[in-house]
Motif scaffolding. Structure first.
Motif, PDB file in Angstrom:
ATOM      1  N   GLN A  47      21.565 -15.192  15.123  1.00 27.98           N
ATOM      2  CA  GLN A  47      21.350 -16.602  15.423  1.00 27.98           C
ATOM      3  C   GLN A  47      22.684 -17.344  15.336  1.00 27.98           C
ATOM      4  OE1 GLN A  47      18.085 -18.502  15.337  1.00 27.98           O
ATOM      5  NE2 GLN A  47      16.928 -16.615  15.602  1.00 27.98           N
ATOM      6  N   ILE A  48      22.668 -18.561  15.827  1.00 24.53           N
ATOM      7  CA  ILE A  48      23.909 -19.329  15.909  1.00 24.53           C
ATOM      8  C   ILE A  48      24.541 -19.522  14.529  1.00 24.53           C
ATOM      9  CG2 ILE A  48      24.818 -21.613  16.487  1.00 24.53           C
ATOM     10  CD1 ILE A  48      22.637 -21.480  18.804  1.00 24.53           C
ATOM     11  N   GLU A  49      23.704 -19.745  13.525  1.00 17.96           N
ATOM     12  CA  GLU A  49      24.250 -20.001  12.189  1.00 17.96           C
ATOM     13  C   GLU A  49      24.947 -18.771  11.597  1.00 17.96           C
ATOM     14  OE1 GLU A  49      21.217 -20.642  13.157  1.00 17.96           O
ATOM     15  OE2 GLU A  49      19.710 -19.662  11.916  1.00 17.96           O
ATOM     16  N   MET A  83      32.073 -15.523  25.390  1.00 17.04           N
ATOM     17  CA  MET A  83      31.075 -16.580  25.568  1.00 17.04           C
ATOM     18  C   MET A  83      30.239 -16.235  26.793  1.00 17.04           C
ATOM     19  SD  MET A  83      31.691 -20.605  26.086  1.00 17.04           S
ATOM     20  CE  MET A  83      30.757 -21.438  27.315  1.00 17.04           C
ATOM     21  N   THR A  84      29.115 -15.644  26.554  1.00 16.85           N
ATOM     22  CA  THR A  84      28.252 -15.207  27.649  1.00 16.85           C
ATOM     23  C   THR A  84      26.823 -15.626  27.342  1.00 16.85           C
ATOM     24  OG1 THR A  84      28.038 -13.095  26.522  1.00 16.85           O
ATOM     25  CG2 THR A  84      29.623 -13.200  28.317  1.00 16.85           C
ATOM     26  N   THR A  89      19.071 -18.896  23.873  1.00 14.28           N
ATOM     27  CA  THR A  89      20.101 -18.853  22.829  1.00 14.28           C
ATOM     28  C   THR A  89      19.473 -18.538  21.475  1.00 14.28           C
ATOM     29  OG1 THR A  89      19.944 -21.254  22.811  1.00 14.28           O
ATOM     30  CG2 THR A  89      21.858 -20.297  23.876  1.00 14.28           C
ATOM     31  N   HIS A  90      18.205 -18.096  21.495  1.00 15.01           N
ATOM     32  CA  HIS A  90      17.605 -17.631  20.244  1.00 15.01           C
ATOM     33  C   HIS A  90      18.152 -16.267  19.875  1.00 15.01           C
ATOM     34  CE1 HIS A  90      15.128 -20.959  20.227  1.00 15.01           C
ATOM     35  NE2 HIS A  90      14.165 -20.522  20.982  1.00 15.01           N
ATOM     36  N   LYS A  91      18.583 -15.538  20.880  1.00 13.05           N
ATOM     37  CA  LYS A  91      19.022 -14.173  20.659  1.00 13.05           C
ATOM     38  C   LYS A  91      20.475 -14.072  21.108  1.00 13.05           C
ATOM     39  CE  LYS A  91      18.171  -9.553  22.380  1.00 13.05           C
ATOM     40  NZ  LYS A  91      17.560  -8.789  23.456  1.00 13.05           N
ATOM     41  N   LEU A  92      21.371 -13.871  20.176  1.00 14.33           N
ATOM     42  CA  LEU A  92      22.790 -13.819  20.512  1.00 14.33           C
ATOM     43  C   LEU A  92      23.321 -12.397  20.387  1.00 14.33           C
ATOM     44  CD1 LEU A  92      24.269 -16.953  18.697  1.00 14.33           C
ATOM     45  CD2 LEU A  92      23.155 -16.804  20.906  1.00 14.33           C
ATOM     46  N   GLU A  93      24.305 -12.100  21.202  1.00 16.09           N
ATOM     47  CA  GLU A  93      25.023 -10.829  21.087  1.00 16.09           C
ATOM     48  C   GLU A  93      26.124 -11.008  20.032  1.00 16.09           C
ATOM     49  OE1 GLU A  93      24.002  -8.176  22.596  1.00 16.09           O
ATOM     50  OE2 GLU A  93      22.467  -9.319  23.669  1.00 16.09           O
ATOM     51  N   GLN A 108      38.157 -15.631  12.802  1.00 10.73           N
ATOM     52  CA  GLN A 108      37.646 -14.518  13.587  1.00 10.73           C
ATOM     53  C   GLN A 108      37.792 -13.232  12.787  1.00 10.73           C
ATOM     54  OE1 GLN A 108      39.073 -12.278  17.372  1.00 10.73           O
ATOM     55  NE2 GLN A 108      38.919 -14.441  17.863  1.00 10.73           N
ATOM     56  N   PRO A 109      36.764 -12.850  12.039  1.00 15.09           N
ATOM     57  CA  PRO A 109      36.878 -11.620  11.273  1.00 15.09           C
ATOM     58  C   PRO A 109      36.980 -10.406  12.197  1.00 15.09           C
ATOM     59  CG  PRO A 109      34.633 -12.434  11.220  1.00 15.09           C
ATOM     60  CD  PRO A 109      35.439 -13.479  11.913  1.00 15.09           C
ATOM     61  N   THR A 110      37.574  -9.350  11.689  1.00 16.43           N
ATOM     62  CA  THR A 110      37.550  -8.087  12.426  1.00 16.43           C
ATOM     63  C   THR A 110      36.103  -7.636  12.526  1.00 16.43           C
ATOM     64  OG1 THR A 110      39.657  -7.539  11.458  1.00 16.43           O
ATOM     65  CG2 THR A 110      38.417  -5.723  12.423  1.00 16.43           C
ATOM     66  N   ALA A 111      35.688  -7.211  13.702  1.00 18.45           N
ATOM     67  CA  ALA A 111      34.268  -6.868  13.859  1.00 18.45           C
ATOM     68  C   ALA A 111      34.084  -5.587  14.652  1.00 18.45           C
ATOM     69  CB  ALA A 111      33.539  -8.004  14.553  1.00 18.45           C
ATOM     70  N   HIS A 112      33.101  -4.805  14.238  1.00 17.59           N
ATOM     71  CA  HIS A 112      32.709  -3.599  14.968  1.00 17.59           C
ATOM     72  C   HIS A 112      31.206  -3.604  15.186  1.00 17.59           C
ATOM     73  CE1 HIS A 112      36.642  -2.228  13.510  1.00 17.59           C
ATOM     74  NE2 HIS A 112      36.610  -1.368  14.522  1.00 17.59           N
ATOM     75  N   VAL A 113      30.791  -2.856  16.189  1.00 14.36           N
ATOM     76  CA  VAL A 113      29.358  -2.660  16.431  1.00 14.36           C
ATOM     77  C   VAL A 113      29.044  -1.186  16.232  1.00 14.36           C
ATOM     78  CG1 VAL A 113      27.516  -2.686  18.162  1.00 14.36           C
ATOM     79  CG2 VAL A 113      29.179  -4.569  18.068  1.00 14.36           C
ATOM     80  N   MET A 114      28.005  -0.904  15.479  1.00  8.64           N
ATOM     81  CA  MET A 114      27.443   0.440  15.394  1.00  8.64           C
ATOM     82  C   MET A 114      26.113   0.406  16.141  1.00  8.64           C
ATOM     83  SD  MET A 114      27.381   3.587  14.405  1.00  8.64           S
ATOM     84  CE  MET A 114      28.404   4.007  12.989  1.00  8.64           C
TER      85      MET A 114
END
Lengths: 154, 472
Positions: A47-49, A83-84, A89-93, A108-114
């Motif tokens: 979510q946005i928060e 920004m896509t 906007t209930h479901k964010l990537e 902007q923290p370092t981020a990864h996706v598993m």
């Protein structure tokens, strides 16, 4: 770089009640007891928060089930802000959450996706056998990453 | 050639709906419908479950307002164990109220900042890529940050009381299962978060549009306390007509069935509740922020009451029937919730561990609360073993069904009819009108899964000649 300390947040995305959609939460469950290493959060959807939440960390790892086939049964990749906006906007990537964090809070923290491949998504508790195998492999990969970067003392 | 316009999916609402607009051979609107196309099933499959499961099961109706369903069901289940609202311990009553007001606070914040603010900031005719919260974040960072902070605040109170932000469990039959701690309370005691200045400035600049857009007469329904003031957790039901005449005079929530019934239409799964005495045509009521501010004598907290007085003075009407004023009304309710939350956080009762009461069991329980979107009814009957034999849910959005159809009709007649080319901006105005009611279509039909919304145009031969599908 994965530090594996308390400045790292694991966010499991999914739903135990939807079969393999529980992969993200099951992954996070494994590390929830290691609260000396990670903070963990569980989400049905980002979510946005969550943009504000991740600014409190140096590193964030988003863990989610994948409907797409993945060659190893899972995929680990760096997440970059984007920004896509979709029609909802209930479901964010994860990329959108990162973008918001940077835009609104200048962090902007370092981020990864598993991403972990799942097969069944019906109303049911418990993972399919394939998804369970993929989960085990994803956890092993992640543990290896942690150990490589933060060797455990014996 | 006659045409029919269909909007499907309608965006920035909760749930799956579809709008069809039928044009005659001259391009004039001759009919319009807001269809809810999901199947309703919760009332049926909850039958056979033990009553104590209801407050947990019904939360799955929704990921946005699970607390409302949890508490409405809990109030009904209290009655099944012989406990009326006044019998709850002060700690249980106030903790539930705290959770409820936090829920309304965060849900209203979500709607205003994430769903409605793009329309207000950029206008209904703005390009599609502007109509989302990301564009708001670029245009007005302070507004976006406030929205995030407010939603977070409400959700964290819910998390402390219920264990989770979504689908947590706080209420048990006859009470709640754990108190607040001093540490929890101190964490929340801060903040002036309400962007009233933005809303008032916006109204000053856009008054003509706000006064007239989707304005139509209707009844208004909500809950009031013994003094006739705004009440969101427990009170009496009051309804007025479009001029302020009382049509439902502060009746007990236990008596709702004496006064209300529901109509059905073949083109929607969502029912149409109305006051029996007035009938289907004129007995329907709007619910939610605009209705609640219309029916109450006053708001029992000073800052919100001051804002209500300004709101009434601005519109110059005792009863406000203009759809878009619901955004302003929603912000006033956010302020009221913040005031109540602050009072409750300072109340020592919430730290007390006298949490659960017991009474003599009954076979029927009714729980009605004012959810973020309006009056929410849960009604259960059980057998001697405590298994649910009948369940009736009248969800807030269901009360607003007729109002949303009227709003669509207003836009169809005033914006689309006989305009030749139908633009994307025109179609978005249909959605702006629906969105003002913050409908939760998944709640109203109790459906599962992904639920977008869609618009179609049909000609006089009922041939589909235009289609507008969001997200494609």
């Amino acid at each position: 770089m994965l530090k594996g300390n308390k400045r790292t947040l694991l966010i499991g995305i999914g739903n135990y009640g939807r079969s393999d959609d529980g992969l993200g939460w099951e992954f996070v469950d494994v590390f929830a007891s290691h609260d000396d290493l990670f903070d963990v959060e569980y989400r049905y959807q980002l979510q946005i928060e969550d943009a504000e939440l991740i600014t409190q960390y140096d590193e964030v790892i988003f863990v989610d089930a994948s409907q797409k086939p993945l060659s190893e049964g899972f995929s680990w990749y760096k997440c970059k802000p984007a920004m896509t906006a979709a029609f909802t906007t209930h479901k964010l990537e994860p990329e959108m959450v990162l973008w918001l964090a940077d835009d609104l809070y200048g962090r902007q923290p370092t981020a990864h996706v598993m991403a972990i491949e799942g097969n069944t998504w019906e109303l049911n508790h418990g993972l399919s056998d394939n998804a369970r195998d993929n989960l085990v492999n994803a956890i092993a990969y992640f543990m290896a990453l942690i150990n490589k970067l933060e060797p455990q003392e014996v | 050639m006659n045409r029919k316009v269909v909007i499907d999916p309608v965006t920035r609402v909760e749930g799956h709906g579809r709008v069809t607009i039928h044009l005659d051979e001259y391009g004039k609107v001759h009919d319009s419908f807001f269809h809810i196309v999901e199947f309703r099933g919760f009332e049926r499959f909850i039958q056979g479950h033990p009553y104590w499961e209801a407050p947990v099961l019904v939360q799955r109706l929704c990921g946005i307002c699970p607390v409302s369903h949890h508490l409405a069901a809990a109030k009904a289940i209290d009655q099944l164990v012989g406990i009326d609202p006044e019998d709850l311990s002060p700690a249980a009553f106030k903790l539930r109220k705290l959770m409820h007001y936090a829920q309304i606070f965060q849900s209203h914040a979500l709607h205003f900042f994430y769903l409605a603010s793009p329309d207000l900031l950029f206008g209904a005719d703005a390009p599609v890529d502007k109509r989302n919260v990301f564009a708001v974040a670029v245009a007005d960072k302070e507004l976006a940050r406030k929205g995030i902070l407010m939603r977070k605040f409400g959700q964290e109170i819910i998390q402390v009381i219920a264990g989770k932000k979504i689908h947590g469990v706080a209420a048990v039959p006859g009470g709640v299962h754990h108190p607040f701690t001093i540490k929890d309370r101190d964490y929340f005691l801060n903040g002036d978060l309400i962007p009233m200045r933005f809303m008032k400035g916006y109204h000053e600049k856009n008054r003509a549009w706000l006064d007239t857009f989707a304005a139509f007469p209707s009844g208004h329904l909500g809950m009031v306390d013994d003094q006739g003031n705004l009440e969101l957790y427990h009170g009496k039901l009051r309804a007025i007509d479009n001029e302020g005449k009382i049509t439902l005079p502060d009746v007990s929530t236990n008596d709702y069935l004496k006064y209300f019934t529901e109509g059905v239409e073949r083109w929607s799964y969502m029912k149409f509740p109305y006051l029996k005495e007035i009938g289907r045509e004129h007995g329907w009521n709007r619910v939610g922020p605009i209705a609640r501010l219309n029916i109450c004598n006053a708001i029992p907290t000073p800052l919100a009451e001051k804002e209500r007085q300004e709101y009434i003075a601005f519109s110059g009407q005792k009863v406000n029937n203009s759809t878009l004023y619901s955004h302003w009304a929603r912000l006033i309710e956010i302020l009221h919730c913040a005031e109540v939350i602050k009072m409750l956080l300072h109340d020592e009762d919430i730290l007390n561990d006298d949490l659960v009461r017991e009474g003599v069991k009954r076979l029927e329980g009714i729980g009605i609360i004012e959810a973020p979107r309006g009056t929410l009814t849960h009604h259960y009957q059980v057998d001697e073993k405590g298994m649910i034999t009948r369940c009736n849910l009248i969800v807030s959005t269901t009360h607003n069904n007729e109002a949303m159809n009227q709003a669509v009709r207003w836009v169809a007649n005033n914006v689309i009819s006989q305009k030749g080319t139908i633009t994307d901006g025109m179609l978005n105005q249909v959605e702006v009108a629906i969105r003002a009611y913050d409908p939760c279509l998944s709640c109203a039909t109790q459906a599962l899964g992904q639920m977008p919304l869609k618009l179609e145009i049909y000609n006089h031969l009922d041939e589909l000649i235009g289609e507008h599908v969001k997200g494609e």
